[in-house]
Design an enzyme around this catalytic site. Sequence first.
Site, short mmCIF file in Angstrom:
data_model
loop_
_atom_site.label_atom_id
_atom_site.label_comp_id
_atom_site.label_asym_id
_atom_site.label_seq_id
_atom_site.Cartn_x
_atom_site.Cartn_y
_atom_site.Cartn_z
N HIS A 285 0.87 -1.19 0.00
CA HIS A 285 0.00 0.00 0.00
C HIS A 285 0.91 1.24 0.00
O HIS A 285 1.68 1.42 -0.93
CB HIS A 285 -0.92 -0.11 1.23
CG HIS A 285 -2.07 0.84 1.28
ND1 HIS A 285 -2.42 1.67 0.26
CD2 HIS A 285 -2.98 1.10 2.27
CE1 HIS A 285 -3.48 2.39 0.60
NE2 HIS A 285 -3.83 2.06 1.83
N HIS A 324 -2.48 -2.58 -9.73
CA HIS A 324 -3.45 -2.00 -8.80
C HIS A 324 -4.69 -2.86 -8.77
O HIS A 324 -5.07 -3.42 -9.80
CB HIS A 324 -3.82 -0.57 -9.25
CG HIS A 324 -4.38 0.25 -8.16
ND1 HIS A 324 -5.70 0.19 -7.82
CD2 HIS A 324 -3.80 1.13 -7.31
CE1 HIS A 324 -5.90 1.01 -6.79
NE2 HIS A 324 -4.77 1.59 -6.47
N ASP A 380 2.56 5.28 -6.92
CA ASP A 380 3.83 5.22 -6.19
C ASP A 380 5.05 5.13 -7.08
O ASP A 380 6.17 5.23 -6.60
CB ASP A 380 3.81 4.01 -5.24
CG ASP A 380 2.88 4.25 -4.07
OD1 ASP A 380 2.91 5.37 -3.53
OD2 ASP A 380 2.14 3.33 -3.71
#
Length: 446
Positions: A285, A324, A380
């Site tokens: 995460h 994802h 990210d």
Amino acid sequence: MTSGKIETQSTAAEVQRTGRNSLTVTDNRTGKTYELPITDDTIRALDLRHIKVNSEDFGMMSYDPAFNNTALCRSKITFIDGDAGILRYRGYPIEELAERSTYLETAYLILRGELPTKQQLAEWTYNVTHHTFVHESIKKFLDGFHYDAHPMGMLISAVAALSTFYPEARHIFDAESRQKQTWRLIGKMPTLAAFAYRHSLGMPYAYPDNELSYPGNFLNMLFKTTELKYKPNAALEHALDVLFILHADHEQNCSANAMRCVGSSQTDPYSSCAAATAALYGPLHGGANEEVLRMLLDIGSIANVPAYIKRVKAGEKKLMGFGHRIYKNYDPRARIIKRVSSEVFEVTGRNPLLDIALEVERIALEDEYFVTRKLYPNVDFYTGLIYQSMGFPVTMFPVLFAIPRTSGWIAQWEEMLLDAEQKIARPRQIYTGYEKRPYVPMEKRS
Ligand code: CMC
């Protein structure tokens, strides 16, 4: 068709005739047929409980490890279309917010549901800004951590500790109290984060400067040294603000789910927020940005990228910052971040790891393994490069995610609290352990 299941199709005439918004299920164990109402393309899991073999039977459940296909709530906050790569807060496209809004305005929008008027924004900014200081005892508390403590561990503990300073926060059904804790949480998160950073450097804590913007003040608390008044670099301050907007909410992700789950037992918002921060810490995460940077350092050069991708495809490693649960297309946040990164690199100089990242992305986007699994760069993938260029150590990366996500967590928590359909979160299980068996005395155990 899913494995082992048989699909039968109604004829068009049948559909026309019944015209019902429902799902008809036949239980082949009993031959009974059930009609389950469909609302918003969804059936209620509890309706399955009517499906029983006999009157003693508990009733049918649905099995959904990791909530792959279970809606946990009705929400008005964030909309994501993962196939189309769309993200909107309260209906506003993320691209427009990143271009035209500020983090504090976006936080207001996420929490209150509408963009603020000029006066509402001024009041909101004043209230958040005037809750940035923390009790002096927090400093003593942080001093107790080892010099190399991970700042995310410090942040989780410090947020939880806030509940002991504001015991009235447990009055969660008092709207005024919720409002106050909201200002405090959004105001104090950057302070706690910056203090954790300064502690790791062994530097004195820098107090908030209420004349600066939200990201400007954060930079002040991080990087101020001997100057009387810290002046943040305008480009970096803006870049951080955009990154904060992009991270503000993301509907029912792991940490939002932790916030809702812990909050559902009517825990105070600080303790729930500590749980959400802990959920964010994991490498799958919010900890992924830290892992991306470590991965790029590990790859080391453009020439090594193909070999690394080969290892990923062999299942030896994961390509961090890729994939994802929801997006099966380019994460719209990653697109914006790529643009922000060039603005930052104009000030800081180009991050040498960028070329490795671009090569990883280029190869992965052409490779059959990633294409067939619809694995694209996520939020990210590029943030770590920006944070590193701005002078943050890798351990601060997840902390930089937690600060803006606080507004999303509080919005999710409040929506859950005020939702008459919500109760304490308590999933079911399919028990696969032993049947009843007698206790075995020690001398008889092998
Ligand atoms: N590298 C290599 N293979 C991957 C990756 C990856 N990053 N992500 C998924 N896969 C493969 C996975 O092995 C599986 O392959 P197969 O069908 O052959 O078994 C397939 O793609 C489907 O993946 P999954 O594990 O079922 O997907 P998920 O929805 O459970 O996991 C994820 C989503 C984000 C945890 C995962 O993609 C991942 O671990 N990515 C790397 C960590 C990361 O970047 N996390 C940040 C997420 S975005 C920020 C946030 O909101 O937290």
